[in-house]
Design a protein around this motif. Sequence first.
Motif, PDB file in Angstrom:
ATOM      1  N   THR A   7       0.884  -1.155   0.000  1.00 28.05           N
ATOM      2  CA  THR A   7       0.000   0.000   0.000  1.00 28.05           C
ATOM      3  C   THR A   7       0.925   1.208   0.000  1.00 28.05           C
ATOM      4  OG1 THR A   7      -1.678  -1.173   1.261  1.00 28.05           O
ATOM      5  CG2 THR A   7      -1.783   1.225   1.278  1.00 28.05           C
ATOM      6  N   TYR A  22      -2.444   0.360  -4.189  1.00 26.12           N
ATOM      7  CA  TYR A  22      -1.758  -0.854  -3.766  1.00 26.12           C
ATOM      8  C   TYR A  22      -1.269  -1.588  -4.996  1.00 26.12           C
ATOM      9  CZ  TYR A  22      -4.963  -4.548  -5.172  1.00 26.12           C
ATOM     10  OH  TYR A  22      -5.674  -5.443  -5.918  1.00 26.12           O
ATOM     11  N   GLN A  58      -3.033  -9.885  -0.076  1.00 24.12           N
ATOM     12  CA  GLN A  58      -3.595  -8.814  -0.886  1.00 24.12           C
ATOM     13  C   GLN A  58      -4.747  -8.116  -0.164  1.00 24.12           C
ATOM     14  OE1 GLN A  58      -5.067 -10.037  -4.708  1.00 24.12           O
ATOM     15  NE2 GLN A  58      -5.807  -8.006  -5.212  1.00 24.12           N
ATOM     16  N   THR A  62      -5.315  -4.074   0.337  1.00 21.31           N
ATOM     17  CA  THR A  62      -6.467  -3.340  -0.206  1.00 21.31           C
ATOM     18  C   THR A  62      -7.287  -2.694   0.915  1.00 21.31           C
ATOM     19  OG1 THR A  62      -7.792  -5.357  -0.334  1.00 21.31           O
ATOM     20  CG2 THR A  62      -6.629  -4.697  -2.329  1.00 21.31           C
ATOM     21  N   GLU A  65      -5.379   0.380   1.876  1.00 27.05           N
ATOM     22  CA  GLU A  65      -5.567   1.414   0.857  1.00 27.05           C
ATOM     23  C   GLU A  65      -6.897   2.133   1.087  1.00 27.05           C
ATOM     24  OE1 GLU A  65      -6.246   1.966  -3.947  1.00 27.05           O
ATOM     25  OE2 GLU A  65      -6.401  -0.008  -3.042  1.00 27.05           O
TER      26      GLU A  65
END
Length: 88
Positions: A7, A22, A58, A62, A65
């Motif tokens: 990020t 990201y 991941q 996210t 972010e």
Amino acid sequence: MHSVYYTYILRSLIDNKHYSGYTDNLKRRFQDHNSGKVESTKHRKPFILIYYEAYLHQQDATSREQFFKTQWGRNYLQRVLKNYLKDV
């Protein structure tokens, strides 16, 4: 071997505004932003990278972010980068 997800926060040298995103390849993504390959930022380049965090999943990147796009996230950055951002 696990991938690493990042990020990141960029600052535009044109308007001094921040952009959060990201990626799984921070160096490439930073180059993409500065070469105009990213539609949402191509008119605000050049950028400098002012902050990043690394994650093994991941979904964590996210989520972070999305956090940075909230007022709480902006306040967090103000506190963490207070010495840097006061010079901007």
